[in-house]
Write an enzyme that holds these catalytic residues in place. Structure first.
Site, PDB file in Angstrom:
ATOM      1  CG  LEU A 151      23.428  54.051  47.229  1.00 60.25           C
ATOM      2  CD1 LEU A 151      23.269  54.628  45.752  1.00 60.25           C
ATOM      3  CD2 LEU A 151      22.626  55.340  48.152  1.00 60.25           C
ATOM      4  N   GLY A 152      25.449  50.285  47.234  1.00 60.87           N
ATOM      5  CA  GLY A 152      26.553  50.033  47.959  1.00 60.87           C
ATOM      6  C   GLY A 152      27.879  50.995  47.662  1.00 60.87           C
ATOM      7  NE  ARG A 153      32.799  47.766  48.670  1.00 68.20           N
ATOM      8  CZ  ARG A 153      33.302  47.033  49.749  1.00 68.20           C
ATOM      9  NH1 ARG A 153      33.731  47.181  50.681  1.00 68.20           N
ATOM     10  NH2 ARG A 153      32.681  45.937  49.520  1.00 68.20           N
ATOM     11  CB  ILE A 154      29.541  49.678  42.502  1.00 68.46           C
ATOM     12  CG1 ILE A 154      30.814  48.775  42.547  1.00 68.46           C
ATOM     13  CG2 ILE A 154      29.283  49.989  41.117  1.00 68.46           C
ATOM     14  CD1 ILE A 154      30.630  47.444  42.036  1.00 68.46           C
ATOM     15  NE  ARG A 174      20.026  43.091  52.696  1.00 66.15           N
ATOM     16  CZ  ARG A 174      21.061  42.249  53.003  1.00 66.15           C
ATOM     17  NH1 ARG A 174      20.680  41.129  53.344  1.00 66.15           N
ATOM     18  NH2 ARG A 174      22.374  42.463  52.647  1.00 66.15           N
ATOM     19  NE  ARG A 231      28.520  38.355  39.666  1.00 69.81           N
ATOM     20  CZ  ARG A 231      29.588  38.907  39.747  1.00 69.81           C
ATOM     21  NH1 ARG A 231      29.550  39.908  38.957  1.00 69.81           N
ATOM     22  NH2 ARG A 231      30.748  38.919  40.380  1.00 69.81           N
ATOM     23  CG  ASP A 255      29.048  44.236  31.651  1.00 67.73           C
ATOM     24  OD1 ASP A 255      29.581  44.068  30.566  1.00 67.73           O
ATOM     25  OD2 ASP A 255      29.897  44.454  32.817  1.00 67.73           O
ATOM     26  CD  GLU A 260      27.915  36.859  32.700  1.00 66.91           C
ATOM     27  OE1 GLU A 260      29.293  36.755  33.135  1.00 66.91           O
ATOM     28  OE2 GLU A 260      27.327  37.731  33.226  1.00 66.91           O
ATOM     29  CG  HIS A 278      30.867  40.042  33.243  1.00 65.34           C
ATOM     30  ND1 HIS A 278      30.302  39.175  34.074  1.00 65.34           N
ATOM     31  CD2 HIS A 278      31.444  41.183  34.094  1.00 65.34           C
ATOM     32  CE1 HIS A 278      30.427  39.256  35.488  1.00 65.34           C
ATOM     33  NE2 HIS A 278      31.214  40.587  35.253  1.00 65.34           N
TER      34      HIS A 278
HETATM   35  C1  8YV Z   1      35.183  40.099  36.826  1.00 62.26           C
HETATM   36  C2  8YV Z   1      33.109  40.941  38.279  1.00 62.26           C
HETATM   37  O1  8YV Z   1      34.644  40.110  35.451  1.00 62.26           O
HETATM   38  O2  8YV Z   1      34.503  41.700  40.176  1.00 62.26           O
HETATM   39  C3  8YV Z   1      33.436  40.907  39.859  1.00 62.26           C
HETATM   40  O3  8YV Z   1      32.788  40.323  40.600  1.00 62.26           O
HETATM   41  O4  8YV Z   1      32.276  40.489  38.027  1.00 62.26           O
HETATM   42  C4  8YV Z   1      34.325  41.368  37.381  1.00 62.26           C
HETATM   43  O5  8YV Z   1      35.173  42.213  37.990  1.00 62.26           O
HETATM   44  C5  8YV Z   1      35.302  38.947  37.466  1.00 62.26           C
HETATM   45  O6  8YV Z   1      36.018  39.327  38.733  1.00 62.26           O
HETATM   46  C6  8YV Z   1      36.297  38.140  36.878  1.00 62.26           C
HETATM   47  O7  8YV Z   1      36.009  36.831  37.283  1.00 62.26           O
END
Ligand code: 8YV
Length: 315
Positions: A151-154, A174, A231, A255, A260, A278
């Site tokens: 639960l950070g910024r996003i 954590r 990730r 995503d 990848e 992604h």
């Molecule tokens: C982008 C991301 O795909 O911000 C990130 O960490 O994974 C995505 O916003 C990435 O920055 C592109 O390299």
């Protein structure tokens, strides 16, 4: 005189034009042998422009003795050599916050898609199967339980989206965050057991590797959905595939992946999985804002000695 920057990979044309207007930029990605180029010319550059995807290797850093600032396109920092940069006093800038909305929107798009089966239903219509019968019933989203890992910024923006769907939100970090109005689960397993949807928004890197394990997926259970917009490394992908194949969880919206852009054949074969390439931050608006922040970080560094959005723990 313009500052000399080394650019790791190709970047959007608009951004490239602006970058080249303000700086003397050398495209490392055009070099057939970047290592040989760095050995010969690495000392000429004071800035490095890269992205969360490509980062900067320790070897590259070592080959650039005059480097003062790294400006990275993206919010992920696991590919950046933060300790080595910190030890040398190299400033590291990145692009937090400007992508929160689009990444949260994508998380919610995946929640909707995997439960209501929009992508699968679209394939059903295109195949002409509607002419032969009804699409099967799906699972409702409104009023369900949304568990957030990270639960950070996003994550906080994902939680705000959830209120529009009358969903109850709990989270696991954590440590609990006393300033948020959501319930805290002390373990990821207990969060998974409670949740209908487990949304992964935590950072990548060694500390979070395979946090979503076979045990966590088992706790999520046959009615639970896993969503990952952070990730691929945070989820044990083999365990996820096993869980999906055996019906141990209801479905997944992804995503991001372990390797990848390669997506395992076994995932491609599954109907109860939504697979995105992604793209969470990949809108015109957000990518423009990210590009502007990459530039602002460089400009701020060269005019004041500090980037505007600095990665934490680094001088
Ligand atoms: C982008 C991301 O795909 O911000 C990130 O960490 O994974 C995505 O916003 C990435 O920055 C592109 O390299």
């Amino acid at each position: 005189m313009k500052h000399r920057l080394l650019q790791h990979a190709e970047i959007p044309p608009l951004f490239a034009t602006e970058l080249n207007t303000r700086y003397d930029v050398y495209p490392l990605w055009k070099e057939a042998d970047p290592t040989a180029f760095l050995a010969q010319h690495g000392h000429e550059f004071t800035g490095y422009v890269t992205s969360a995807r490509f980062g900067v290797s320790e070897a590259t850093l070592a080959a650039m003795p005059s480097l003062k600032v790294i400006s990275s396109f993206g919010v992920g920092t696991e590919t950046l050599p933060l300790a080595a940069a910190g030890a040398r006093g190299i400033a590291v800038g990145y692009t937090p916050d400007v992508l929160n909305d689009c990444v949260a929107d994508t998380a919610f798009g995946l929640v909707m898609d995997v439960a209501r089966r929009f992508s699968a239903a679209d394939r059903f219509v295109r195949r002409g199967d509607w002419l032969k019968g009804q699409f099967p019933l799906s699972t409702s989203v409104s009023g369900k339980r949304l568990g957030i890992l990270g639960l950070g910024r996003i994550g906080q923006v994902v939680a705000r989206r959830a209120s529009g769907f009358d969903m109850e939100v709990r989270y696991h970090n954590r440590r609990p965050n006393p300033s948020v109005p959501y319930g805290y689960e002390a373990t990821l397993e207990s969060l998974a057991r409670w949740a209908d949807f487990l949304v992964v928004v935590s950072a990548g890197g060694p500390e979070t590797r395979h946090l979503v394990s076979a045990g966590v997926l088992q706790a999520l259970g046959p009615k639970g959905y896993l969503i990952n917009v952070s990730r691929g490394s945070v989820v044990d992908e083999s365990a996820l595939i096993e869980a999906l194949e055996q019906g141990l969880i209801a479905g997944a919206g992804l995503d991001v992946y372990a390797d990848e852009p390669r997506v395992p054949e076994r995932l491609l074969a599954l109907e109860h999985v939504v697979l995105l390439p992604h793209l969470a931050s990949a809108t015109h608006e957000t990518r423009q804002a990210m590009a502007e922040l990459v530039l602002e970080n460089l400009d701020a560094y060269f005019s004041t000695g500090a980037v505007r959005a600095a990665v934490a723990h680094v001088a």
